[in-house]
Design a protein around this motif. Structure first.
Motif, mmCIF file in Angstrom:
data_model
loop_
_atom_site.group_PDB
_atom_site.id
_atom_site.type_symbol
_atom_site.label_atom_id
_atom_site.label_comp_id
_atom_site.label_asym_id
_atom_site.label_seq_id
_atom_site.Cartn_x
_atom_site.Cartn_y
_atom_site.Cartn_z
ATOM 1 N N SER A 25 -5.630 1.989 -11.550
ATOM 2 C CA SER A 25 -6.868 2.688 -11.201
ATOM 3 C C SER A 25 -6.737 3.427 -9.873
ATOM 4 O O SER A 25 -7.157 4.579 -9.736
ATOM 5 N N LEU A 26 -6.133 2.780 -8.885
ATOM 6 C CA LEU A 26 -5.974 3.400 -7.568
ATOM 7 C C LEU A 26 -5.061 4.624 -7.640
ATOM 8 O O LEU A 26 -5.324 5.644 -6.989
ATOM 9 N N LEU A 27 -3.994 4.540 -8.424
ATOM 10 C CA LEU A 27 -3.116 5.707 -8.579
ATOM 11 C C LEU A 27 -3.862 6.852 -9.254
ATOM 12 O O LEU A 27 -3.709 8.021 -8.877
ATOM 13 N N GLN A 28 -4.712 6.533 -10.221
ATOM 14 C CA GLN A 28 -5.518 7.562 -10.887
ATOM 15 C C GLN A 28 -6.560 8.156 -9.942
ATOM 16 O O GLN A 28 -7.018 9.274 -10.131
ATOM 17 N N LYS A 29 -6.947 7.401 -8.933
ATOM 18 C CA LYS A 29 -7.925 7.906 -7.950
ATOM 19 C C LYS A 29 -7.236 8.729 -6.858
ATOM 20 O O LYS A 29 -7.880 9.170 -5.906
ATOM 21 N N GLY A 30 -5.920 8.878 -6.948
ATOM 22 C CA GLY A 30 -5.221 9.766 -6.017
ATOM 23 C C GLY A 30 -4.341 9.096 -4.991
ATOM 24 O O GLY A 30 -3.740 9.767 -4.150
ATOM 25 N N LEU A 31 -4.245 7.759 -5.014
ATOM 26 C CA LEU A 31 -3.344 7.106 -4.074
ATOM 27 C C LEU A 31 -1.906 7.362 -4.488
ATOM 28 O O LEU A 31 -1.625 7.694 -5.638
ATOM 29 N N SER A 32 -1.000 7.188 -3.521
ATOM 30 C CA SER A 32 0.425 7.395 -3.768
ATOM 31 C C SER A 32 1.128 6.043 -3.847
ATOM 32 O O SER A 32 0.659 5.060 -3.283
ATOM 33 N N GLU A 33 2.273 6.005 -4.523
ATOM 34 C CA GLU A 33 3.025 4.753 -4.602
ATOM 35 C C GLU A 33 3.565 4.333 -3.238
ATOM 36 O O GLU A 33 3.953 3.185 -3.041
ATOM 37 N N ASP A 34 3.591 5.260 -2.269
ATOM 38 C CA ASP A 34 4.026 4.918 -0.906
ATOM 39 C C ASP A 34 2.918 4.253 -0.100
ATOM 40 O O ASP A 34 3.189 3.649 0.937
ATOM 41 N N ASP A 35 1.683 4.389 -0.543
ATOM 42 C CA ASP A 35 0.570 3.797 0.208
ATOM 43 C C ASP A 35 0.653 2.275 0.177
ATOM 44 O O ASP A 35 1.059 1.682 -0.825
ATOM 45 N N VAL A 36 0.276 1.671 1.301
ATOM 46 C CA VAL A 36 0.306 0.202 1.412
ATOM 47 C C VAL A 36 -1.084 -0.337 1.106
ATOM 48 O O VAL A 36 -2.093 0.183 1.595
ATOM 49 N N ILE A 37 -1.120 -1.377 0.283
ATOM 50 C CA ILE A 37 -2.402 -1.946 -0.129
ATOM 51 C C ILE A 37 -2.495 -3.381 0.355
ATOM 52 O O ILE A 37 -1.541 -4.147 0.274
ATOM 53 N N THR A 38 -3.648 -3.725 0.932
ATOM 54 C CA THR A 38 -3.940 -5.098 1.338
ATOM 55 C C THR A 38 -4.881 -5.690 0.305
ATOM 56 O O THR A 38 -5.974 -5.167 0.093
ATOM 57 N N ILE A 39 -4.455 -6.760 -0.338
ATOM 58 C CA ILE A 39 -5.273 -7.396 -1.382
ATOM 59 C C ILE A 39 -5.789 -8.718 -0.851
ATOM 60 O O ILE A 39 -4.998 -9.593 -0.462
ATOM 61 N N VAL A 40 -7.121 -8.847 -0.792
ATOM 62 C CA VAL A 40 -7.713 -10.083 -0.246
ATOM 63 C C VAL A 40 -8.841 -10.579 -1.149
ATOM 64 O O VAL A 40 -9.487 -9.790 -1.831
ATOM 65 N N PRO A 41 -9.097 -11.902 -1.144
ATOM 66 C CA PRO A 41 -10.256 -12.435 -1.865
ATOM 67 C C PRO A 41 -11.559 -12.077 -1.156
ATOM 68 O O PRO A 41 -11.562 -11.676 0.017
ATOM 69 N N SER A 42 -12.669 -12.252 -1.866
ATOM 70 C CA SER A 42 -13.976 -11.825 -1.339
ATOM 71 C C SER A 42 -14.798 -12.980 -0.775
ATOM 72 O O SER A 42 -15.915 -12.776 -0.330
ATOM 73 N N LYS A 72 8.401 7.256 2.784
ATOM 74 C CA LYS A 72 8.012 8.103 3.913
ATOM 75 C C LYS A 72 8.107 7.294 5.204
ATOM 76 O O LYS A 72 8.089 6.066 5.191
ATOM 77 N N LYS A 73 8.153 8.010 6.346
ATOM 78 C CA LYS A 73 8.217 7.305 7.628
ATOM 79 C C LYS A 73 6.872 6.647 7.963
ATOM 80 O O LYS A 73 6.815 5.590 8.557
ATOM 81 N N SER A 74 5.786 7.325 7.590
ATOM 82 C CA SER A 74 4.468 6.743 7.867
ATOM 83 C C SER A 74 3.815 6.369 6.539
ATOM 84 O O SER A 74 4.315 6.718 5.475
ATOM 85 N N TYR A 75 2.706 5.658 6.616
ATOM 86 C CA TYR A 75 2.030 5.231 5.384
ATOM 87 C C TYR A 75 0.529 5.199 5.619
ATOM 88 O O TYR A 75 0.059 5.132 6.758
ATOM 89 N N GLU A 76 -0.212 5.242 4.532
ATOM 90 C CA GLU A 76 -1.665 5.057 4.577
ATOM 91 C C GLU A 76 -1.964 3.621 4.138
ATOM 92 O O GLU A 76 -1.339 3.113 3.198
ATOM 93 N N LEU A 77 -2.941 2.999 4.802
ATOM 94 C CA LEU A 77 -3.282 1.599 4.496
ATOM 95 C C LEU A 77 -4.645 1.525 3.809
ATOM 96 O O LEU A 77 -5.625 2.097 4.292
ATOM 97 N N TYR A 78 -4.682 0.843 2.678
ATOM 98 C CA TYR A 78 -5.901 0.681 1.876
ATOM 99 C C TYR A 78 -6.205 -0.804 1.692
ATOM 100 O O TYR A 78 -5.314 -1.655 1.842
ATOM 101 N N ALA A 79 -7.455 -1.105 1.351
ATOM 102 C CA ALA A 79 -7.860 -2.500 1.086
ATOM 103 C C ALA A 79 -8.421 -2.609 -0.321
ATOM 104 O O ALA A 79 -9.206 -1.771 -0.763
ATOM 105 N N LEU A 80 -8.022 -3.670 -1.021
ATOM 106 C CA LEU A 80 -8.571 -4.005 -2.340
ATOM 107 C C LEU A 80 -9.119 -5.419 -2.259
ATOM 108 O O LEU A 80 -8.381 -6.365 -1.971
ATOM 109 N N ILE A 81 -10.420 -5.554 -2.500
ATOM 110 C CA ILE A 81 -11.077 -6.864 -2.423
ATOM 111 C C ILE A 81 -11.347 -7.364 -3.843
ATOM 112 O O ILE A 81 -11.950 -6.664 -4.654
ATOM 113 N N MET A 82 -10.874 -8.558 -4.133
ATOM 114 C CA MET A 82 -11.048 -9.131 -5.466
ATOM 115 C C MET A 82 -12.341 -9.942 -5.497
ATOM 116 O O MET A 82 -12.462 -10.951 -4.795
ATOM 117 N N ALA A 83 -13.298 -9.482 -6.308
ATOM 118 C CA ALA A 83 -14.642 -10.067 -6.244
ATOM 119 C C ALA A 83 -15.217 -10.422 -7.608
ATOM 120 O O ALA A 83 -16.431 -10.386 -7.800
#
Length: 359
Positions: free
Chosen positions: A103-120, A3-14
Motif C-alpha cells: 500500500s505504501l509503495l502504491q501511495k508513492g513511497l520508494s523502496e529506499d525509504d526507511v519505515i518505522t513499524i510500531v504498535p499502537s 541512496k546516501k540519504s533517506y526519508e523516514l516514515y512511520a507505520l502504526i499497527m492498530a
C-alpha cells in the motif's frame, strides 16, 4: 544501489483486540482506542509521540474496517490525509506488514525509504529518548541495509514478554541478534535478566522497505509470492480481500525475524510499557493512597494496597484487600488478583460462546 540519504516514515499497527483489557477493551472499542493513562486514547498518544520528529504527512496507520470510525477519531490531523490502510481481515502481523508495504509503495513511497513499524498500545513517556533511539536505528538500518528491532533492557523477570539475546556489538549501540526467545517461565526469565545478555522484545522494527521485501522473499516465500497481486489489488478492497486470504497467517517474528541474519537489535534509550494487561497500569500511573486508581468518582481504602481500580463514575470502597484488579462499567464487574491478570483472556474465551453481547 541505495541512496546516501533517506526519508523516514512511520507505520502504526492498530488493528488488535486487546483481550486482556476486558471488559473495557471490547470488539466495538479495543484497547488502542481507550483513554487509560490520560484523556487521550493510546493510539493518539502513539501518533503524538512522533511530533517534531516524523511529520504527520509521513505517518500511516493500519487497522481493520470495523475500527474505521474509532481510528479516524484518534488520528484526525495526526497522519497523512490518505493515511489509513485497511487490512481486509485480521490475519497476524506478517501478512499485515507485507500488505501495508504494498500500500505504501502504491501511495508513492520508494523502496529506499526507511519505515518505522510500531504498535499502537504502548506507553512511552520519554519522547526525546524515543526519537533519538529510532533515529539511530534508522541511520544504522539505512547504512547497513538491515532490519533493526528495538529491545528494552529488562528490570525484572517478566514472563509475558518475548526476549532477544544480544550477539556481537556492531557499532556503539547496535548488536547482532543472537536469537529470539519465546515467553519464558519465571526461573528462565530470572536467568535471562541476571545474564545481562537479553532484552525484552518490544515489537518495533526499523528498516528500508527494500530490506523488508528481500527478507520476506527469502524467508516467507509462500507469503511473498502474492506480493505482486497485493500491489495490483491494494486499491480495490474486494479484490484485495481475495488475495489477502491466500497469505499464510504468521507473526512477523516467526516469518522473518527468527530466520533472517540481517537483524540487529538496539537497546531503547527510553521508558517502555506495553500495557499488556490491567496490572501494567500500576507502573505508569501515580499512586492514590497506595493503589492505582485509573478512573473513579472517589474512593475509600481501608487496609488495602497495590490494587488497580477502573470504575468511571463510580465510588469505590475496598476493605482489607490487597493486590487485586477491580474493573466496573455499566454491564460488568470484574475482580481478579493482580498475579492472575493474564488469565482475563480466558473470560473472553468463555464469553465468545456464552455471552457474545459482552464482547
Amino acid at each position: 544501489m541505495k541512496k546516501k540519504s533517506y526519508e523516514l516514515y512511520a507505520l502504526i499497527m492498530a488493528g488488535g483486540k486487546g483481550t486482556r483489557f476486558w471488559p473495557e477493551s471490547i470488539s466495538k472499542k479495543p484497547k488502542q482506542y481507550l483513554s487509560l493513562t490520560s484523556e487521550k486514547s493510546l493510539l493518539e498518544e502513539t501518533l503524538e509521540r512522533f511530533d517534531r520528529f516524523i511529520p504527520k504527512e509521513k505517518r500511516f496507520v493500519v487497522t481493520v474496517k470495523e475500527q474505521e470510525k474509532l481510528c479516524k477519531a484518534s488520528s484526525k490531523g495526526k497522519i497523512n490525509s490518505n493515511g489509513i490502510i485497511f487490512e481486509p481481515t485480521g490475519r497476524n502481523t506478517a501478512p499485515c506488514i507485507l500488505m501495508s508495504l504494498a500500500s505504501l509503495l502504491q501511495k508513492g513511497l520508494s523502496e529506499d525509504d526507511v519505515i518505522t513499524i510500531v504498535p499502537s498500545d504502548h506507553v512511552i513517556l520519554n519522547k526525546k529518548g524515543f526519537h533519538s533511539t529510532i533515529k539511530k536505528a534508522a541511520d544504522f538500518a539505512h547504512k547497513n541495509q538491515q532490519i533493526v528491532t528495538i529491545g528494552i533492557t529488562p528490570n525484572f523477570p517478566h514472563t509475558g514478554f518475548g526476549y532477544i539475546q544480544k550477539g556481537k556489538l556492531l557499532n556503539e549501540e547496535a548488536f547482532k541478534v543472537s536469537r529470539f526467545k519465546e515467553k519464558p517461565h519465571f526461573e528462565l526469565a530470572t536467568e535471562y535478566v541476571k545474564s545481562g545478555q537479553y532484552l525484552w522484545n518490544a515489537g518495533m522494527f526499523v528498516a528500508p522497505i527494500r530490506v523488508f521485501l528481500e527478507e520476506f522473499a527469502e524467508h516467507a516465500p509462500l507469503m511473498f509470492k502474492h506480493f505482486e497481486a497485493l500491489m495490483d489489488t491494494v486499491k480495490n478492497p474486494v479484490k484485495l480481500k481475495k488475495v489477502y486470504e491466500k497469505l499464510p497467517s504468521d507473526s512477523i517474528d516467526y516469518a522473518i525475524m527468527e530466520k533472517s541474519d540481517r537483524i540487529a537489535v538496539m537497546p531503547a534509550n527510553f521508558d517502555w510499557n506495553d500495557l499488556g494487561s490491567w496490572d501494567a497500569l500500576s507502573t505508569v500511573m501515580e499512586e492514590t493512597h497506595g493503589n492505582t486508581v485509573v478512573k473513579s468518582d472517589g474512593e475509600f481504602f481501608l487496609n488495602s494496597a497495590d490494587n488497580v481500580v477502573f470504575a468511571p463514575d463510580k465510588f469505590v470502597a475496598l476493605i482489607n484487600m490487597d493486590k487485586h484488579i477491580v474493573v466496573v462499567n455499566d454491564k460488568v464487574v470484574m475482580v481478579a488478583p493482580v498475579a492472575d491478570a493474564q488469565e482475563i483472556k480466558k473470560i473472553v474465551e468463555h464469553l465468545k460462546k456464552a455471552r457474545p453481547d459482552l464482547l
